[in-house]
Design an enzyme around this catalytic site. Sequence first.
Site, mmCIF file in Angstrom:
data_model
loop_
_atom_site.group_PDB
_atom_site.id
_atom_site.type_symbol
_atom_site.label_atom_id
_atom_site.label_comp_id
_atom_site.label_asym_id
_atom_site.label_seq_id
_atom_site.Cartn_x
_atom_site.Cartn_y
_atom_site.Cartn_z
ATOM 1 N N VAL A 1 0.967 -1.178 0.347
ATOM 2 C CA VAL A 1 0.005 -0.171 0.233
ATOM 3 C C VAL A 1 0.449 1.628 0.244
ATOM 4 O O VAL A 1 0.711 2.369 -0.466
ATOM 5 C CB VAL A 1 -0.781 0.374 1.286
ATOM 6 C CG1 VAL A 1 -1.823 1.426 1.375
ATOM 7 C CG2 VAL A 1 -2.107 -1.288 1.196
ATOM 8 N N ARG B 1 14.796 -2.707 9.421
ATOM 9 C CA ARG B 1 15.847 -3.260 8.562
ATOM 10 C C ARG B 1 15.579 -2.333 7.124
ATOM 11 O O ARG B 1 16.593 -2.835 6.504
ATOM 12 C CB ARG B 1 15.066 -4.685 8.525
ATOM 13 C CG ARG B 1 13.840 -4.720 7.925
ATOM 14 C CD ARG B 1 13.285 -6.507 7.887
ATOM 15 N NE ARG B 1 12.071 -6.469 6.954
ATOM 16 C CZ ARG B 1 11.300 -6.149 7.738
ATOM 17 N NH1 ARG B 1 11.466 -6.634 9.582
ATOM 18 N NH2 ARG B 1 9.299 -6.945 7.301
ATOM 19 N N ARG C 1 -10.021 1.903 14.055
ATOM 20 C CA ARG C 1 -11.431 2.308 13.407
ATOM 21 C C ARG C 1 -12.688 2.531 14.166
ATOM 22 O O ARG C 1 -13.977 3.190 13.999
ATOM 23 C CB ARG C 1 -11.714 1.338 12.196
ATOM 24 C CG ARG C 1 -10.662 1.606 11.057
ATOM 25 C CD ARG C 1 -10.844 0.516 10.145
ATOM 26 N NE ARG C 1 -10.045 0.604 9.237
ATOM 27 C CZ ARG C 1 -9.377 -0.890 8.045
ATOM 28 N NH1 ARG C 1 -9.916 -2.158 8.536
ATOM 29 N NH2 ARG C 1 -8.668 -0.130 7.478
ATOM 30 N N CYS D 1 -10.518 -1.226 3.344
ATOM 31 C CA CYS D 1 -10.776 -1.162 1.378
ATOM 32 C C CYS D 1 -12.406 -1.706 1.295
ATOM 33 O O CYS D 1 -13.160 -1.171 0.206
ATOM 34 C CB CYS D 1 -9.548 -2.592 0.824
ATOM 35 S SG CYS D 1 -9.957 -3.806 1.781
ATOM 36 N N GLN E 1 -12.279 -11.010 -2.643
ATOM 37 C CA GLN E 1 -11.304 -9.614 -2.470
ATOM 38 C C GLN E 1 -9.941 -10.839 -2.874
ATOM 39 O O GLN E 1 -9.963 -12.032 -2.681
ATOM 40 C CB GLN E 1 -11.483 -10.002 -1.075
ATOM 41 C CG GLN E 1 -12.361 -9.463 -0.462
ATOM 42 C CD GLN E 1 -12.623 -8.619 0.926
ATOM 43 O OE1 GLN E 1 -13.545 -9.154 1.489
ATOM 44 N NE2 GLN E 1 -11.011 -8.385 1.123
ATOM 45 N N SER F 1 -4.244 -9.945 -3.286
ATOM 46 C CA SER F 1 -3.475 -8.610 -2.986
ATOM 47 C C SER F 1 -3.492 -8.056 -1.635
ATOM 48 O O SER F 1 -3.424 -6.808 -0.131
ATOM 49 C CB SER F 1 -3.358 -6.809 -4.385
ATOM 50 O OG SER F 1 -4.566 -6.568 -4.021
ATOM 51 N N HIS G 1 -11.201 -5.400 -5.628
ATOM 52 C CA HIS G 1 -11.929 -6.748 -4.673
ATOM 53 C C HIS G 1 -13.273 -6.331 -5.368
ATOM 54 O O HIS G 1 -14.139 -5.722 -6.016
ATOM 55 C CB HIS G 1 -12.976 -5.873 -3.240
ATOM 56 C CG HIS G 1 -11.175 -6.191 -2.123
ATOM 57 N ND1 HIS G 1 -10.484 -7.301 -3.126
ATOM 58 C CD2 HIS G 1 -10.961 -5.992 -0.822
ATOM 59 C CE1 HIS G 1 -9.459 -6.852 -1.683
ATOM 60 N NE2 HIS G 1 -9.721 -6.327 -0.739
#
Length: 329
Positions: free
Chosen positions: A12, A37, A97, A126, A153, A156, A234
């Site tokens: 994303v 990292r 959320r 999403c 869905q 990804s 999706h």
Amino acid sequence: MKVAVVGATGMVGTVMLKVLEERNLPITELIPVASERSAGKKLSYKGNNYTVVTLQDAVNMKPDVALFSAGGDTSLEWAPKFAEVGTTVIDNSSAWRMDPDKKLVVPEINGDVLTADDKIIANPNCSTIQLVMALAPLHAKYKMKRVVISTYQSVSGTGVKAVQQLDNEEAGIDGEMAYPHKIGRNALPHCDIFLENGYTKEEMKLVKEPKKILRDDSFSVTATAVRIPTAGGHSEAVNVQFHNDFDVDEVRKILSETPGVIVEDDLANNVYPMPINANDKDEVFVGRIRRDESQENTLNLWIVADNLRKGAATNTIQIAEYLIEKNLV
């Protein structure tokens, strides 16, 4: 304006950088942020190379806005630290959320809830975003009573590891598994973890989030979320019962006049929304609009969107644009 992208090297985050470049936000300083990292890696943005920094380094730089897509645990730990130094955080994880003190925002629908005091703002799931984009104008007109959703869905939505699993399966390579089963030529009724009530976390997001976004809990929602072997996008089969009757042509007109929604519903020419056509687009596509003949005041819809764009990166950036437009940051 200093803008941090937290999780900049992830799936994303990469799309966020692309959308930021496309939409030309007034950024004077870009701060790509990732785990320790990944610190020191170089990322390209508008033809320039930027060095990835750690979360603590980014907090010390006091960005005006931080766009988060680094997972719930990271958001819970670090979003408050950014907020403490005055940064407005827009978070793409599920961490905030359903927090009653945090706003859950799709700008076209409820951007008006935002104020300058909102320092941690949640981006919806999403699947929720594309759902409410289509349902909000219909709810305003006909008043929803019950919504039944079945999702289809893309891998990804799980992340890089899941896309790699599908690629490996198609190439005949044994590799690391993101899912408990094969995903190629399959359908897994298993998005996110299972909860005590037998639903998955993804399904319960679809039950709860629309009510918060629409500021209305008078309608009921039930969902089944399924993972399918598509690389992006999706899809949702949605059955919605209204309190008031509707005219199908009027429904098409309302949706076609809704900003951010495109109606694709020409059956004679086999035109209907498909994830392959929604790829890399910001709009939500709606088709197969028809009356449910088994029950009064009930409508069937097929809703498709690119889950990495409007379902994640684009909506996050649209929230930032709204804040800028309204002088809230």
